[in-house]
Design a protein around this motif. Sequence first.
Motif, mmCIF file in Angstrom:
data_model
loop_
_atom_site.group_PDB
_atom_site.id
_atom_site.type_symbol
_atom_site.label_atom_id
_atom_site.label_comp_id
_atom_site.label_asym_id
_atom_site.label_seq_id
_atom_site.Cartn_x
_atom_site.Cartn_y
_atom_site.Cartn_z
ATOM 1 N N LEU A 103 0.829 -1.210 0.000
ATOM 2 C CA LEU A 103 0.000 0.000 0.000
ATOM 3 C C LEU A 103 0.862 1.257 0.000
ATOM 4 O O LEU A 103 0.517 2.254 -0.639
ATOM 5 C CB LEU A 103 -0.959 -0.014 1.187
ATOM 6 C CG LEU A 103 -2.047 -1.091 1.090
ATOM 7 C CD1 LEU A 103 -2.807 -1.198 2.404
ATOM 8 C CD2 LEU A 103 -2.995 -0.816 -0.060
ATOM 9 N N VAL A 142 1.813 1.823 -3.543
ATOM 10 C CA VAL A 142 0.727 2.431 -4.320
ATOM 11 C C VAL A 142 0.749 3.945 -4.148
ATOM 12 O O VAL A 142 0.756 4.702 -5.121
ATOM 13 C CB VAL A 142 -0.647 1.859 -3.896
ATOM 14 C CG1 VAL A 142 -1.789 2.715 -4.422
ATOM 15 C CG2 VAL A 142 -0.798 0.422 -4.378
ATOM 16 N N VAL A 153 0.657 0.097 -9.485
ATOM 17 C CA VAL A 153 -0.469 0.619 -8.703
ATOM 18 C C VAL A 153 -1.727 -0.190 -9.008
ATOM 19 O O VAL A 153 -2.455 -0.611 -8.099
ATOM 20 C CB VAL A 153 -0.704 2.120 -9.011
ATOM 21 C CG1 VAL A 153 -2.045 2.582 -8.470
ATOM 22 C CG2 VAL A 153 0.419 2.962 -8.429
ATOM 23 N N THR A 162 -3.549 -2.601 -6.258
ATOM 24 C CA THR A 162 -4.903 -2.181 -5.902
ATOM 25 C C THR A 162 -5.896 -3.314 -6.144
ATOM 26 O O THR A 162 -6.731 -3.613 -5.291
ATOM 27 C CB THR A 162 -5.305 -0.927 -6.698
ATOM 28 O OG1 THR A 162 -4.384 0.124 -6.393
ATOM 29 C CG2 THR A 162 -6.706 -0.467 -6.339
ATOM 30 N N HIS A 213 -5.873 -6.029 -3.594
ATOM 31 C CA HIS A 213 -6.514 -5.636 -2.330
ATOM 32 C C HIS A 213 -8.032 -5.481 -2.492
ATOM 33 O O HIS A 213 -8.696 -4.952 -1.605
ATOM 34 C CB HIS A 213 -5.923 -4.324 -1.809
ATOM 35 C CG HIS A 213 -4.608 -4.503 -1.111
ATOM 36 N ND1 HIS A 213 -3.422 -4.599 -1.784
ATOM 37 C CD2 HIS A 213 -4.302 -4.602 0.211
ATOM 38 C CE1 HIS A 213 -2.438 -4.746 -0.916
ATOM 39 N NE2 HIS A 213 -2.945 -4.759 0.298
ATOM 40 N N GLY A 267 -9.561 -3.565 -4.677
ATOM 41 C CA GLY A 267 -9.894 -2.175 -4.964
ATOM 42 C C GLY A 267 -9.886 -1.852 -6.440
ATOM 43 O O GLY A 267 -9.714 -2.726 -7.294
ATOM 44 N N VAL A 286 -8.746 1.463 -9.400
ATOM 45 C CA VAL A 286 -7.993 2.691 -9.655
ATOM 46 C C VAL A 286 -8.460 3.258 -10.985
ATOM 47 O O VAL A 286 -8.771 2.506 -11.914
ATOM 48 C CB VAL A 286 -6.459 2.454 -9.639
ATOM 49 C CG1 VAL A 286 -6.035 1.470 -10.719
ATOM 50 C CG2 VAL A 286 -5.697 3.762 -9.769
ATOM 51 N N VAL A 333 -7.842 5.960 -6.080
ATOM 52 C CA VAL A 333 -7.776 4.562 -5.650
ATOM 53 C C VAL A 333 -8.847 4.355 -4.602
ATOM 54 O O VAL A 333 -8.935 5.113 -3.638
ATOM 55 C CB VAL A 333 -6.381 4.227 -5.059
ATOM 56 C CG1 VAL A 333 -6.380 2.839 -4.416
ATOM 57 C CG2 VAL A 333 -5.313 4.319 -6.125
ATOM 58 N N LEU A 357 -10.338 1.448 -1.960
ATOM 59 C CA LEU A 357 -10.016 0.179 -1.308
ATOM 60 C C LEU A 357 -11.074 -0.150 -0.270
ATOM 61 O O LEU A 357 -11.524 0.741 0.460
ATOM 62 C CB LEU A 357 -8.653 0.278 -0.609
ATOM 63 C CG LEU A 357 -7.447 0.535 -1.507
ATOM 64 C CD1 LEU A 357 -6.262 1.004 -0.682
ATOM 65 C CD2 LEU A 357 -7.092 -0.728 -2.276
#
Length: 196
Positions: free
Chosen positions: A78, A81, A157, A161, A164, A166, A168, A182, A184
């Motif tokens: 993280l 990122v 990134v 992402t 996780h 998430g 972007v 981003v 998450l």
Amino acid sequence: DVETVDELLLPEVQRMRSMVEDLLLLAKNDERGVPLRREDVDLDDIVLSEAARLRGLGGLEIRATVEPARLAGDPDALLRVVRNLVDNARRHARGVVTIGLAVDRANSGDPRAVITVDDDGEGVPPDQRDTVFDRFARLDADRARGTGGSGLGLAIVAEITRSHGGTVRVADAPSGGARFVVELPVETTGDLSEQT
């Protein structure tokens, strides 16, 4: 001579080292996914430390608005990122980089931590917004070695992402440059223990 080593060779060696590390990370991801640790992470601490690091480099006005946000994830990944986004903004900004972190509870479903990194540079043209996260993607204006990156930072990134849970994306910043967003999922400590 020492001046040539310091001014030309060492920066080139560092650039090549960073590129090799980025390529290794992406190759590992292709083979078996991004290897992640799962622990409780204070995302606000990461964002604030990167804002402070960027201020320490000088040359730009750095604005940061950060809310507390805790989630389950890999703190090193993280950090990468946020650092990649901040370094990208620094490279493209004319004078101001704006960093934000908020928790969005408005959506139906689970709350999400939203990181925004804005610059006041040229922005990303709409027709290149999907490809800017591809490996080795660089906008034409960034072809110069001194100002452009390797084209791997935003790909990393995107991979981290996604790993996780998430997303972007890139949009227009209020300042006229680029805004990278981003999102998450914010998980509770109970969720963390179940996934460890």
